[in-house]
Write a protein that holds these residues in place. Sequence first.
Motif, mmCIF file in Angstrom:
data_model
loop_
_atom_site.group_PDB
_atom_site.id
_atom_site.type_symbol
_atom_site.label_atom_id
_atom_site.label_comp_id
_atom_site.label_asym_id
_atom_site.label_seq_id
_atom_site.Cartn_x
_atom_site.Cartn_y
_atom_site.Cartn_z
ATOM 1 N N LEU A 1 0.842 -1.202 0.000
ATOM 2 C CA LEU A 1 0.000 0.000 0.000
ATOM 3 C C LEU A 1 0.875 1.249 0.000
ATOM 4 N N TRP B 1 -2.020 -0.193 -3.723
ATOM 5 C CA TRP B 1 -2.951 -1.322 -3.867
ATOM 6 C C TRP B 1 -2.216 -2.616 -3.576
ATOM 7 N N LEU C 1 -9.966 3.618 2.053
ATOM 8 C CA LEU C 1 -9.293 2.364 1.708
ATOM 9 C C LEU C 1 -10.359 1.289 1.516
ATOM 10 N N THR D 1 -7.011 -4.935 -1.745
ATOM 11 C CA THR D 1 -7.178 -3.672 -1.032
ATOM 12 C C THR D 1 -6.523 -2.544 -1.829
ATOM 13 N N LEU E 1 -6.421 2.151 -2.375
ATOM 14 C CA LEU E 1 -6.874 3.484 -2.001
ATOM 15 C C LEU E 1 -8.119 3.808 -2.825
#
Length: 198
Positions: free
Chosen positions: A11, A16, A130, A171, A173
């Motif tokens: 991240l 990502w 997020l 995951t 932003l």
Amino acid sequence: MEPMENIIESLADYGWCVVPGFLPEAETAALRVECLLPHAAGAFHAAGIGRGQARIRSEIRGDHVLWVEEIKAGPALRAMLERFETLRREVNQALFLGLLDLETHFAVYPPGGGYQRHLDRFRDDDRRSLTVILYLNEPDWSEEDGGQLRFWPDPDAAPLEIPPAGGTLVTFLSDRFWHEVLPANRQRLSLTGWFRRR
Ligand code: OGA
Ligand code: MN
């Protein structure tokens, strides 16, 4: 926890991260049942778009969702929410994102349902910071089943196509990355959430 460190690093470097096998199959299966039981009982509703999820536009977004606040969480969901809480604290310590809370829902896409290319931050609500997506599909999900997450690390380059394999955690932003859900030819399950800041 090892994978958490990798997520934080990814991240920090790229904004990502995709972790296949983040959740072991036994736990994924337990969470799948906790998703499918209320689904079978008719507790899900058509997902909306925009703030308050007020507008239903199934040509844009075909999934049905159940917000976790609407149910009494079972043990698998509680355990997963604790992992998300660990992630929230570690991201805040390492990246100073100031994540405050998590809004989460189960999502079930019926066969043929997708979600057109979009960003996760709404024009009228910039708190979503997020995004986390955990797939809950059966281990026999194959490429022909479709349902890939098309994800643009760079808006001007070719996208990735991430298979929604059970246990995979994605995951990113929320305001930075365009993404799209390709239609699947079988039911497609996930637990999806957004960490919000103030
Ligand atoms: C969303 C979304 C992606 C996926 O719910 O906003 O983009 O792969 N989901 O389910
Ligand atoms: Mn999205």
